[in-house]
Design a protein around this motif. Sequence first.
Motif, PDB file in Angstrom:
ATOM      1  N   VAL A 125       1.068  -1.114   0.110  1.00  0.00           N
ATOM      2  CA  VAL A 125      -0.198  -0.027   0.265  1.00  0.00           C
ATOM      3  C   VAL A 125       0.975   1.424  -0.421  1.00  0.00           C
ATOM      4  CG1 VAL A 125      -1.306   1.609   1.386  1.00  0.00           C
ATOM      5  CG2 VAL A 125      -2.557  -1.302   0.984  1.00  0.00           C
ATOM      6  N   VAL A 126       1.811   0.783   0.790  1.00  0.00           N
ATOM      7  CA  VAL A 126       2.534   2.326   1.160  1.00  0.00           C
ATOM      8  C   VAL A 126       3.804   2.206  -0.217  1.00  0.00           C
ATOM      9  CG1 VAL A 126       4.910   3.298   1.904  1.00  0.00           C
ATOM     10  CG2 VAL A 126       3.055   2.625   3.616  1.00  0.00           C
ATOM     11  N   LEU A 127       3.973   1.226  -1.182  1.00  0.00           N
ATOM     12  CA  LEU A 127       4.651   1.948  -2.021  1.00  0.00           C
ATOM     13  C   LEU A 127       4.016   2.047  -2.916  1.00  0.00           C
ATOM     14  CD1 LEU A 127       7.239  -1.449  -1.982  1.00  0.00           C
ATOM     15  CD2 LEU A 127       7.835   1.056  -1.714  1.00  0.00           C
ATOM     16  N   TYR A 128       3.088   1.587  -3.369  1.00  0.00           N
ATOM     17  CA  TYR A 128       2.046   1.712  -4.349  1.00  0.00           C
ATOM     18  C   TYR A 128       1.033   3.021  -4.208  1.00  0.00           C
ATOM     19  CZ  TYR A 128      -1.538   1.450  -7.790  1.00  0.00           C
ATOM     20  OH  TYR A 128      -2.545   1.303  -9.042  1.00  0.00           O
ATOM     21  N   HIS A 129       0.854   3.120  -2.912  1.00  0.00           N
ATOM     22  CA  HIS A 129      -0.128   4.553  -3.673  1.00  0.00           C
ATOM     23  C   HIS A 129       0.371   5.540  -3.073  1.00  0.00           C
ATOM     24  CE1 HIS A 129      -4.450   2.754  -4.070  1.00  0.00           C
ATOM     25  NE2 HIS A 129      -3.845   1.678  -3.267  1.00  0.00           N
ATOM     26  N   LEU A 131       4.002   6.236  -2.411  1.00  0.00           N
ATOM     27  CA  LEU A 131       5.337   6.572  -3.144  1.00  0.00           C
ATOM     28  C   LEU A 131       4.672   6.632  -5.078  1.00  0.00           C
ATOM     29  CD1 LEU A 131       8.314   4.925  -1.905  1.00  0.00           C
ATOM     30  CD2 LEU A 131       7.592   7.327  -1.777  1.00  0.00           C
ATOM     31  N   ASP A 132       3.589   6.247  -5.645  1.00  0.00           N
ATOM     32  CA  ASP A 132       2.851   5.606  -7.069  1.00  0.00           C
ATOM     33  C   ASP A 132       3.542   4.972  -7.566  1.00  0.00           C
ATOM     34  OD1 ASP A 132       0.292   8.396  -6.246  1.00  0.00           O
ATOM     35  OD2 ASP A 132       2.436   9.229  -6.314  1.00  0.00           O
ATOM     36  N   LEU A 133       4.570   4.231  -7.045  1.00  0.00           N
ATOM     37  CA  LEU A 133       5.070   3.245  -7.997  1.00  0.00           C
ATOM     38  C   LEU A 133       4.185   1.796  -8.598  1.00  0.00           C
ATOM     39  CD1 LEU A 133       7.973   2.138  -5.243  1.00  0.00           C
ATOM     40  CD2 LEU A 133       8.222   4.115  -7.326  1.00  0.00           C
ATOM     41  N   PRO A 134       4.523   1.776  -9.795  1.00  0.00           N
ATOM     42  CA  PRO A 134       3.112   1.063 -10.237  1.00  0.00           C
ATOM     43  C   PRO A 134       3.847  -0.922  -9.839  1.00  0.00           C
ATOM     44  CG  PRO A 134       5.316   1.287 -11.608  1.00  0.00           C
ATOM     45  CD  PRO A 134       6.082   2.364 -10.934  1.00  0.00           C
ATOM     46  N   VAL A 135       2.476  -1.495 -10.181  1.00  0.00           N
ATOM     47  CA  VAL A 135       2.424  -2.870  -9.590  1.00  0.00           C
ATOM     48  C   VAL A 135       3.662  -3.311 -10.158  1.00  0.00           C
ATOM     49  CG1 VAL A 135       1.790  -4.627  -9.249  1.00  0.00           C
ATOM     50  CG2 VAL A 135       0.153  -2.603  -9.941  1.00  0.00           C
ATOM     51  N   GLU A 136       4.448  -3.504 -11.167  1.00  0.00           N
ATOM     52  CA  GLU A 136       5.600  -4.621 -11.451  1.00  0.00           C
ATOM     53  C   GLU A 136       6.521  -3.687 -10.520  1.00  0.00           C
ATOM     54  OE1 GLU A 136       3.364  -2.346 -13.973  1.00  0.00           O
ATOM     55  OE2 GLU A 136       1.986  -4.442 -14.257  1.00  0.00           O
ATOM     56  N   GLN A 137       6.794  -2.571 -10.142  1.00  0.00           N
ATOM     57  CA  GLN A 137       8.308  -2.561  -9.423  1.00  0.00           C
ATOM     58  C   GLN A 137       8.256  -2.684  -8.091  1.00  0.00           C
ATOM     59  OE1 GLN A 137       9.116   2.112 -10.121  1.00  0.00           O
ATOM     60  NE2 GLN A 137      10.825   1.836  -8.470  1.00  0.00           N
ATOM     61  N   ALA A 139       6.171  -4.858  -7.273  1.00  0.00           N
ATOM     62  CA  ALA A 139       6.734  -6.806  -7.098  1.00  0.00           C
ATOM     63  C   ALA A 139       8.308  -6.415  -6.920  1.00  0.00           C
ATOM     64  CB  ALA A 139       6.117  -7.349  -8.303  1.00  0.00           C
ATOM     65  N   GLN A 140       8.942  -6.235  -7.680  1.00  0.00           N
ATOM     66  CA  GLN A 140      10.030  -6.369  -7.715  1.00  0.00           C
ATOM     67  C   GLN A 140      10.675  -5.648  -6.435  1.00  0.00           C
ATOM     68  OE1 GLN A 140      12.053  -3.659 -10.306  1.00  0.00           O
ATOM     69  NE2 GLN A 140      13.994  -4.463 -11.077  1.00  0.00           N
ATOM     70  N   GLU A 141      10.197  -4.715  -5.694  1.00  0.00           N
ATOM     71  CA  GLU A 141      11.105  -4.603  -4.541  1.00  0.00           C
ATOM     72  C   GLU A 141      10.782  -4.955  -3.518  1.00  0.00           C
ATOM     73  OE1 GLU A 141      10.959   0.281  -3.765  1.00  0.00           O
ATOM     74  OE2 GLU A 141      11.386   0.620  -5.910  1.00  0.00           O
ATOM     75  N   THR A 142       8.972  -5.641  -3.785  1.00  0.00           N
ATOM     76  CA  THR A 142       9.162  -6.900  -2.360  1.00  0.00           C
ATOM     77  C   THR A 142       9.230  -8.210  -2.493  1.00  0.00           C
ATOM     78  OG1 THR A 142       6.969  -7.010  -3.383  1.00  0.00           O
ATOM     79  CG2 THR A 142       6.551  -5.097  -2.107  1.00  0.00           C
ATOM     80  N   GLY A 143       9.746  -8.843  -3.849  1.00  0.00           N
ATOM     81  CA  GLY A 143      10.271  -9.911  -4.141  1.00  0.00           C
ATOM     82  C   GLY A 143       9.030 -11.169  -3.799  1.00  0.00           C
ATOM     83  N   ALA A 144       7.998 -10.021  -4.424  1.00  0.00           N
ATOM     84  CA  ALA A 144       6.640 -11.005  -5.186  1.00  0.00           C
ATOM     85  C   ALA A 144       6.193 -10.564  -6.155  1.00  0.00           C
ATOM     86  CB  ALA A 144       5.068 -10.368  -4.200  1.00  0.00           C
ATOM     87  N   SER A 145       5.233 -11.699  -6.903  1.00  0.00           N
ATOM     88  CA  SER A 145       4.966 -11.891  -8.041  1.00  0.00           C
ATOM     89  C   SER A 145       3.591 -10.366  -8.334  1.00  0.00           C
ATOM     90  CB  SER A 145       3.744 -12.996  -8.915  1.00  0.00           C
ATOM     91  OG  SER A 145       2.749 -12.840  -7.700  1.00  0.00           O
ATOM     92  N   SER A 146       3.793  -9.989  -9.375  1.00  0.00           N
ATOM     93  CA  SER A 146       2.972  -8.968  -9.736  1.00  0.00           C
ATOM     94  C   SER A 146       1.398  -9.350  -9.099  1.00  0.00           C
ATOM     95  CB  SER A 146       2.446  -8.552 -11.125  1.00  0.00           C
ATOM     96  OG  SER A 146       4.044  -8.059 -11.664  1.00  0.00           O
ATOM     97  N   GLY A 147       0.959 -10.866  -9.872  1.00  0.00           N
ATOM     98  CA  GLY A 147      -0.455 -11.010  -8.889  1.00  0.00           C
ATOM     99  C   GLY A 147      -0.752 -11.086  -7.794  1.00  0.00           C
ATOM    100  N   VAL A 149       1.013  -9.064  -5.544  1.00  0.00           N
ATOM    101  CA  VAL A 149       0.944  -7.574  -5.547  1.00  0.00           C
ATOM    102  C   VAL A 149      -0.433  -6.895  -5.157  1.00  0.00           C
ATOM    103  CG1 VAL A 149       1.305  -5.196  -5.879  1.00  0.00           C
ATOM    104  CG2 VAL A 149       3.514  -6.746  -5.404  1.00  0.00           C
ATOM    105  N   ARG A 150      -1.065  -7.162  -6.656  1.00  0.00           N
ATOM    106  CA  ARG A 150      -2.343  -7.036  -6.566  1.00  0.00           C
ATOM    107  C   ARG A 150      -3.760  -7.551  -5.708  1.00  0.00           C
ATOM    108  NH1 ARG A 150      -0.581  -8.010 -12.652  1.00  0.00           N
ATOM    109  NH2 ARG A 150      -0.795  -5.701 -12.958  1.00  0.00           N
ATOM    110  N   THR A 151      -2.906  -8.983  -4.427  1.00  0.00           N
ATOM    111  CA  THR A 151      -3.707  -9.591  -4.312  1.00  0.00           C
ATOM    112  C   THR A 151      -3.750  -8.537  -3.135  1.00  0.00           C
ATOM    113  OG1 THR A 151      -3.711 -11.641  -5.392  1.00  0.00           O
ATOM    114  CG2 THR A 151      -4.587 -11.614  -3.100  1.00  0.00           C
TER     115      THR A 151
END
Length: 179
Positions: A125-129, A131-137, A139-147, A149-151
Motif C-alpha cells: 500500500v505504501v509503495l503503490y499508493h 509513492l505511486d510506484l507501478p505494480v511491477e516495481q 513486485a520487484q522491490e518486495t520479491g512478490a509476483s505482480s499478481g 501485489v494486486r491481491t
Amino acid sequence: MATRPEETDQGYGADFDAFYAATAKRLVATVYAMTGDLAEAEDAVQEAYVRAWQRWDRLTRDGDPLPWVRTVAARLAISTWRRTRNRVRAHFRHGPGADLPELSADRVALVEALRELPPQQRQVVVLYHLLDLPVEQVAQETGASSGAVRTRLSRARKVLGERLADTAAFRTEGAAHHG
C-alpha cells in the motif's frame, strides 16, 4: 536524522551526499508509513544508507540506487517491527515524543488503519499508493509476483476502506453530539 558513514578515499562522497540529501527525508516518511514507528523507520533508513555507501559503486553503475535502498530499509524495518511488536505498542500507548508535530485527525486515522494491516499488505500500500510506484516495481522491490501485489492491494484496500469509513462515521457522529 541519520548521519552517513565516514567518507573514505573512494571519491564518491559528493555523489552520495547529494543522493542522501535528496532522498533521506522521504524515505524515512515511507518506512514510517510502513511501520508506524518513527524511531524504527529512522534506524532502518540509516542502516540502509550505510549499506548503500558500502556498495555505492555497484549501485550507481546498475542505475538508480533508490529502489535498492528503499527495499533494504523496508526489510530491515519490517523485520525489526515483527521482533519488537510489544515495544512499539508500548511506545504508542504512551504517545509520541514532544518534538513531533501535531498530526491531523485524518493522518492519525490513516496511520492507525495502516498499522492494522499485515506487514506485507502495508508495504505494498505504501509503495503503490503513497509513492505511486507501478505494480511491477512494487513486485520487484518486495520479491512478490505482480499478481500477489494486486491481491495484497485489494485485500488492504478493503480493510482500509472499512476502517477509515468507521473512523469518519465516528468523527461525524461525535461532532453531531458535541455540536
